[in-house]
Write an enzyme that holds these catalytic residues in place. Structure first.
Site: not given
Ligand code: NDP
Length: 312
Positions: A137, A140-141
């Site tokens: 992701c 997300c990261d």
């Protein structure tokens, strides 16, 4: 046998948010966690993009807090997996679900929040470094690799979108596509090819992810010539698709060609009365914790309205 007002299947942000709303509406929800309590967020580290956490929060902690919030209003959380369902097809009908532990449940409404699972390549070095620089992701990261060099695997819309997202944050993005073309839409492909710091490699696959504790590099292989090349990277993003967790509902609920549950218009209604779907199991576009939570709220409201209709 007791008939539940609302049975919730799945314990990610969608399931727990549905539980919070359903419990506060006196629907006495029972929530089955499945085999990965907390869902996909328990496999990420820091969650920095959920509103209301100015300092960020780690994924597992956030899921424990969501569970506690759902329980505070009376949700009964059970750790077991639903392994079979028999949905009623008429309005007001009683739906049945059977757990792996052998319990039979009857419910007037069911909210499905079983999520989706990111696909991985399956290489041992990739699996070993999940959480140590290997992520599925970018949204997300990606932030953790600000100014650094990263790589991404995949040639679909997700990979193209995430590559351009990463290119804004990172110094360089090497994009590995296994064929001589991308599957992504032409518009997305143009975005990739027009981004100067994306190094696009066709016919290229991962031979090995390098690094002991964290990702330090990548050995890539040209699948036409067999030639290998090592590059230094700190983050590797796998974007080869997701698989919605819907096997359980095959033959009973409408799904699209990729297996995602189909919901009606702007609601969470499936094709069967009293059965609702929220979160990634019905969303291949956004796939964020906050959007999953939003649709979980919608599913509980839809369930509450449906119960009012059938019970008067
Ligand atoms: P897709 O299934 O569309 O694409 C997967 C990509 O990963 C393909 O390029 C595929 O290669 C590659 N791949 C699969 N397995 C491997 C492997 N083992 N090794 C290397 N590469 C591999 O998945 P997406 O997640 O990209 O998209 C899913 C759906 O969501 C699509 O319908 C997409 O259009 C949609 N979507 C739309 C967006 C938008 O409109 N903004 C954004 C994101 C997704 P190959 O082509 O060789 O099979």
């Amino acid at each position: 046998m007791d008939v539940l007002k609302t049975l919730i299947i799945g314990s990610g942000p969608a399931g727990y948010t549905a539980a919070i709303y359903a419990a506060r509406a006196d629907l006495n929800p029972v929530l089955y966690t499945g085999m990965e309590p907390g869902g996909q967020l328990t496999t990420t580290t820091e969650v920095d993009n959920f509103p209301g956490y100015p300092e960020g929060i780690d994924g597992p902690t956030m899921m424990v807090q969501l569970q506690q919030q759902a329980e505070r209003f009376g949700t009964e959380v059970r750790i077991d997996r639903i392994e079979r369902v028999e949905f009623a097809s008429t309005s007001g009908g009683i739906h049945k679900a059977f757990t792996a532990g052998g319990t039979e449940l009857h419910a007037k409404t069911i909210i499905i929040s079983t999520g989706a699972t990111a696909k991985y390549l399956g290489l041992p070095s990739e699996q070993r470094l999940r959480g140590g620089g290997v992520s599925a992701c970018a949204v997300c990261d990606g932030f953790f690799y600000k100014g650094q060099e990263v790589a991404i695997v995949g040639g679909g819309d997700t990979a193209a979108e995430e590559a351009t997202y990463l290119a804004k944050i990172c110094a360089k993005v090497t994009m590995l596509v296994r064929k001589d073309q991308m599957r992504a839409s032409k518009a997305m492909q143009h975005r990739v090819t027009n981004t100067p710091n994306i190094d696009l490699r066709y016919h290229t696959e991962i031979d090995e992810v390098l690094g002991d504790q964290v990702v330090e590099g990548l050995r890539m292989k040209n699948n036409q010539t067999g030639e290998t090349e090592e590059i230094m990277i700190t983050g590797l993003f796998i974007a080869i698709g997701h698989k919605p967790n819907t096997e359980l509902f095959e033959g009973q609920l409408d799904m699209d060609e990729a297996g995602y549950l189909v919901t009606q218009g702007k609601t969470t209604k499936t094709n069967l009365p009293g059965v609702f779907a929220s979160g990634d199991v019905q969303d291949k576009e956004y796939r964020q914790a906050v959007t999953a939570a939003g649709t979980g709220c919608m599913a509980a409201l839809d369930a509450e309205r449906y119960l009012q209709e059938i019970e008067g």
